[in-house]
Design a protein around this motif. Sequence first.
Motif, PDB file in Angstrom:
ATOM      1  N   THR A 199      41.631  48.250 -18.618  1.00 15.34           N
ATOM      2  CA  THR A 199      40.667  47.162 -18.744  1.00 15.34           C
ATOM      3  C   THR A 199      39.243  47.436 -19.274  1.00 15.34           C
ATOM      4  O   THR A 199      38.758  46.851 -19.910  1.00 15.34           O
ATOM      5  N   ASN A 200      38.762  48.316 -18.418  1.00 12.53           N
ATOM      6  CA  ASN A 200      37.544  49.016 -18.832  1.00 12.53           C
ATOM      7  C   ASN A 200      37.320  49.464 -19.967  1.00 12.53           C
ATOM      8  O   ASN A 200      36.271  49.108 -20.898  1.00 12.53           O
ATOM      9  N   TYR A 201      38.489  50.422 -20.519  1.00 15.07           N
ATOM     10  CA  TYR A 201      38.617  50.742 -22.036  1.00 15.07           C
ATOM     11  C   TYR A 201      38.603  49.855 -22.978  1.00 15.07           C
ATOM     12  O   TYR A 201      37.805  49.750 -23.808  1.00 15.07           O
ATOM     13  N   ALA A 202      39.377  48.888 -22.583  1.00 15.63           N
ATOM     14  CA  ALA A 202      39.409  47.591 -23.740  1.00 15.63           C
ATOM     15  C   ALA A 202      37.959  46.868 -23.726  1.00 15.63           C
ATOM     16  O   ALA A 202      37.551  46.536 -25.032  1.00 15.63           O
ATOM     17  N   GLN A 203      37.298  46.810 -22.829  1.00 13.63           N
ATOM     18  CA  GLN A 203      35.920  46.067 -22.591  1.00 13.63           C
ATOM     19  C   GLN A 203      34.999  46.793 -23.470  1.00 13.63           C
ATOM     20  O   GLN A 203      34.337  46.513 -24.240  1.00 13.63           O
ATOM     21  N   CYS A 204      35.170  48.410 -23.419  1.00  9.23           N
ATOM     22  CA  CYS A 204      34.341  49.325 -24.315  1.00  9.23           C
ATOM     23  C   CYS A 204      34.608  48.965 -25.628  1.00  9.23           C
ATOM     24  O   CYS A 204      33.823  49.080 -26.466  1.00  9.23           O
ATOM     25  N   LEU A 205      35.975  49.096 -25.900  1.00  5.79           N
ATOM     26  CA  LEU A 205      36.255  48.803 -27.389  1.00  5.79           C
ATOM     27  C   LEU A 205      35.716  47.606 -28.070  1.00  5.79           C
ATOM     28  O   LEU A 205      35.310  47.621 -29.091  1.00  5.79           O
TER      29      LEU A 205
END
Length: 55
Positions: free
Chosen positions: A45-51
């Motif tokens: 989830t955090n990674y997706a938000q970052c992307l």
Amino acid sequence: MLNKLAKLYQSQGYYSEAEPHYAKALQISENVLGAGDPTIMTIRTNYAQCLRCGK
């Protein structure tokens, strides 16, 4: 730990610095904890938000 470092970079707007830390955190966590662990979903989830924010 890498997830928290990546989150710090992300919160400061350093998305390109955060992205490799999320990727490594995800890789390590999946290998150690297994793909079904709830921690993996948090990192994803955090990674997706970052992307999304880094575009």
